[in-house]
Write an enzyme that holds these catalytic residues in place. Sequence first.
Site, mmCIF file in Angstrom:
data_model
loop_
_atom_site.group_PDB
_atom_site.id
_atom_site.type_symbol
_atom_site.label_atom_id
_atom_site.label_comp_id
_atom_site.label_asym_id
_atom_site.label_seq_id
_atom_site.Cartn_x
_atom_site.Cartn_y
_atom_site.Cartn_z
ATOM 1 N N HIS A 160 9.411 10.778 35.708
ATOM 2 C CA HIS A 160 10.300 11.918 35.980
ATOM 3 C C HIS A 160 11.770 11.528 35.937
ATOM 4 C CE1 HIS A 160 7.249 14.922 37.394
ATOM 5 N NE2 HIS A 160 6.533 13.818 37.323
ATOM 6 N N ASP A 368 20.418 11.651 35.404
ATOM 7 C CA ASP A 368 19.309 12.412 35.981
ATOM 8 C C ASP A 368 18.212 12.563 34.933
ATOM 9 O OD1 ASP A 368 17.910 13.917 37.838
ATOM 10 O OD2 ASP A 368 19.607 15.226 38.308
HETATM 11 P P1 ADP Z 1 15.388 15.572 42.034
HETATM 12 O O1 ADP Z 1 13.987 15.563 41.564
HETATM 13 O O2 ADP Z 1 16.124 14.324 41.664
HETATM 14 O O3 ADP Z 1 15.545 15.855 43.483
HETATM 15 P P2 ADP Z 1 15.771 18.141 40.592
HETATM 16 O O4 ADP Z 1 17.008 18.933 40.401
HETATM 17 O O5 ADP Z 1 14.974 17.937 39.367
HETATM 18 O O6 ADP Z 1 16.192 16.750 41.276
HETATM 19 O O7 ADP Z 1 14.824 18.861 41.630
HETATM 20 C C1 ADP Z 1 15.263 19.207 42.907
HETATM 21 C C2 ADP Z 1 14.347 20.288 43.456
HETATM 22 O O8 ADP Z 1 14.520 20.333 44.868
HETATM 23 C C3 ADP Z 1 14.671 21.667 42.919
HETATM 24 O O9 ADP Z 1 13.482 22.390 42.687
HETATM 25 C C4 ADP Z 1 15.473 22.301 44.055
HETATM 26 O O10 ADP Z 1 15.350 23.711 44.138
HETATM 27 C C5 ADP Z 1 14.843 21.659 45.256
HETATM 28 N N1 ADP Z 1 15.811 21.622 46.361
HETATM 29 C C6 ADP Z 1 17.001 21.013 46.373
HETATM 30 N N2 ADP Z 1 17.642 21.247 47.532
HETATM 31 C C7 ADP Z 1 16.843 22.012 48.266
HETATM 32 C C8 ADP Z 1 16.940 22.606 49.563
HETATM 33 N N3 ADP Z 1 18.010 22.429 50.347
HETATM 34 N N4 ADP Z 1 15.910 23.341 49.989
HETATM 35 C C9 ADP Z 1 14.822 23.507 49.201
HETATM 36 N N5 ADP Z 1 14.685 22.995 47.984
HETATM 37 C C10 ADP Z 1 15.675 22.247 47.509
HETATM 38 O O1 F6P Z 2 12.008 13.840 40.799
HETATM 39 C C1 F6P Z 2 12.423 12.572 41.121
HETATM 40 C C2 F6P Z 2 11.985 12.159 42.514
HETATM 41 O O2 F6P Z 2 12.282 10.848 42.671
HETATM 42 C C3 F6P Z 2 10.534 12.269 42.804
HETATM 43 O O3 F6P Z 2 9.805 11.214 42.329
HETATM 44 C C4 F6P Z 2 10.591 12.301 44.273
HETATM 45 O O4 F6P Z 2 9.444 12.819 44.836
HETATM 46 C C5 F6P Z 2 11.806 13.164 44.530
HETATM 47 O O5 F6P Z 2 12.673 12.844 43.512
HETATM 48 C C6 F6P Z 2 12.375 13.045 45.924
HETATM 49 O O6 F6P Z 2 12.487 11.739 46.367
HETATM 50 P P1 F6P Z 2 11.638 11.190 47.580
HETATM 51 O O7 F6P Z 2 10.193 11.438 47.277
HETATM 52 O O8 F6P Z 2 11.990 9.751 47.647
HETATM 53 O O9 F6P Z 2 12.080 11.966 48.775
#
Ligand code: ADP
Ligand code: F6P
Length: 478
Positions: A160, A368
């Site tokens: 991912h 990212d």
């Molecule tokens: P990562 O996997 O690195 O965290 P992404 O942008 O791909 O980054 O995914 C983040 C996910 O977490 C999104 O679906 C977003 O809506 C969710 N998210 C981020 N902040 C919040 C929050 N405060 N409450 C609920 N969901 C959140």
């Molecule tokens: O989408 C990337 C990612 O690292 C996932 O593998 C992971 O579950 C998520 O972000 C949040 O990180 P963590 O599981 O360390 O809270």
Amino acid sequence: MAEGHRRLVAVSNRVGPLNDEGKAGGLAVGLSDALKRRGGLWFGWSGNTSSKGTFSEAATEIEGDVALTTIDMSEEELSGFYYGYANRSLWPLLHYRLDLAEFDRQSDRIYRSVNQRFAARLSQMLEDDDLVWIHDYHFFYMGSELRQCGFRGKIGFFLHIPFCPPEIFTALPASHDIVRAMLAYDVIGFQTDTDRRNFANFCVRELGGEKLPGHRIRVGDRVVVADTFPIGIDAPGYARFAVSPEAGEHEEMVRGMVGDRLQIIGVDRMDYSKGLVERFRGFERLLEEYPENRGNVQFLQVAPLSRSELDAYVELRRELEELAGHINGRFATLEWTPLQIMTRGFTRRALAGIYRAARVCLVTPLRDGMNLVAKEYVAAQDPDDPGVLILSRFAGARSELTEALVVNPYSTDDVARALQRALTMPLEERKRRWEQMREAVFHGTAAHWCDSFLDRLENADNEADGSAAEAFVEAHPS
Ligand code: ADP
Ligand code: F6P
């Protein structure tokens, strides 16, 4: 389980939830959207520690056609595997942050042993014709461990997060072991062509491998498929969330709070890869260079805390709070606070409403894998009055969302200029750009991602030149 399909067995460190709870992390969101459709078993860590650790009894919850099965880790396993190897070594390295990566033998040992333990536990639950799909950097060794446990069915792997160039990855003492172990998978999926190329280049330069047509790689006798499968969201579902009563309440709340001002939004786990410090500086530069925005824009950064046990994350939080205080101190008036930072979680419906209220969304990671926030923002917009997405050139989503305003997140001036352009963009241009992005988000959904990966996995034998699981085990005895 959907008819005519083999059972899907997905493995990831975090499992579920499948419902609309506040949860931060693209993997959980993408995978739950995919599993809800197809059904199957989702196996991983319970989120708890116990003295028995990975020997603890498995717990299973059933939600519709999906079984969520989890086991605990011990404190030692959690610390060496998750905080240590996964998040102090692999996460910074794969995000090109060699300066933050730490390597030690102890966490390397525990990481391997947790992979072995999860494989041993899962192998007892597997049937011969299951399709096994392992996710992310927590479980690089798991496929090869499942082979050692005797599983001969298809195993796929999806990363991912980014895969950094070989020049960086070779700094990891176990880089060769990891990539050799990855050759146990039948199909290896990446978010972007850049990640796929970096992996293939590592195989060629470091392991003497050869690139074959059809995104296949041969290393010794082993041929694996390594291809690009960009992850998406359940776009129609998300667009419906955005017009739900809960979304509507949140949209109104935000609109009420900002009044006539234009809302800028950022939503990211509080992680150094997300470029939050650079983003705040870009916002400060906007207020400096384009003073007409003072009192007329409001920036809300939603940043749920992540991995707070690690020093780099504690330091980031301190730096961000200090910077937010500095910007507010410098520009605030009695009736206006320019920047607000919030660490709480929201339900997906609530978040969809917050996105819809925002004229501009800032997605400016330094690196990212994909970034699902960018896709959610697009899906949540009002077609008659859509907002503008500002997107880092270093986010995986950039290859699909070509009508975003693309910025170099390291350049404060670039971010400030893009903000000014977004805030003053005429409705016609906003609509035109949004329509292209909407099409991309509705085309590359979570369902599309899941189906295209699993189709490839089911057909992997034909593609992989007949190199069978048996041959892998013979060539790589434990
Ligand atoms: P990562 O996997 O690195 O965290 P992404 O942008 O791909 O980054 O995914 C983040 C996910 O977490 C999104 O679906 C977003 O809506 C969710 N998210 C981020 N902040 C919040 C929050 N405060 N409450 C609920 N969901 C959140
Ligand atoms: O989408 C990337 C990612 O690292 C996932 O593998 C992971 O579950 C998520 O972000 C949040 O990180 P963590 O599981 O360390 O809270």
